[in-house]
Design a protein around this motif. Sequence first.
Motif: not given
Length: 320
Positions: A91-114
Amino acid sequence: MKKLLETRNLKKYFRTPRGMLYAVDNVSFVIKEGETLGVVGESGCGKSTLGRCVVRLHDVTDGQVWYKEKEISRLSRKDFRDYRRDMQMIFQDPFSSLNPRMSVSQIIAEPLIIHKMCANSFELGRKVGELMDTVGLARRLASSYPHELDGGRRQRIGIARALSLNPRFIVCDEPVSALDVSIQAQILNLMQDLQEELRLTYMFITHNISVVKHISNNIMVMYMGTVVELAPSPDVFRYRMHPYTKALLDAAPIPDPDKKRRREPLKGEITSPIDLPAGCRFAKRCVYASGECFSSDPLLKEYRPGHFTACHNTEKINEL
Ligand code: SF4
């Protein structure tokens, strides 16, 4: 090379209180494996809606999307699940497309878990670390939060997340337009390297035509939901057949303060995208408009090998 993605007469209309909004209207194109299609146009031309229709974030109004020789635009959400892994979006705006409450590793891990891509937490941690290496993010940032990082690093998280499911095809929606020019170049280089390394196929959406010049095999120029020019990237810059493409190229910044370009800024009223009148949608802004332009829609026609444009006066304007 084999065809990976194709759209056939794709349409996406939105019903609004003022009438029907023709966001994407009869758009057809092909992207071959390992190639990049640059999709260019002003804000509101329908390019992002088109990208979202392709990866099924929007349902289409009519027309078809084919992926690996299978029509996918009307698959149920369940049947589309396998394709969802293969087709990702940045997405265009990385800030608004990333969950501010999750850490870098949690954000990257989320789709792998789902998508249950890892057997256990050890494998998950290893995979997240590898993805951070792939996109050039230092592993020490794994427990940082998006607000602690600059725009370039945030976009690297978005790219790592998109890569986590081993996709073949990625829609990149203005991925560098919110970034400083120097960071833009780094992210573009990273995306090109990843394309080569992982044999990715991109649909790269941008309002700035010069951004896609070197990374696209083909460029498709859109105006108010329709395709006005489609050609191999060098040909778009060399022949610039459609009056709107000429205007876009004239407006693109030159990265050399000593060079000046004679600009012909677009003038005239922008036609409302709601309940469109007959004729060319660009007519009210076009210096070449003639009578026919206000009464019949120009069709996309091939004027040079592989070079298509939709304009009644193409021959006259380009002295073909
Ligand atoms: Fe201009 Fe007519 Fe061509 Fe439209 S069809 S771009 S109005 S010359």
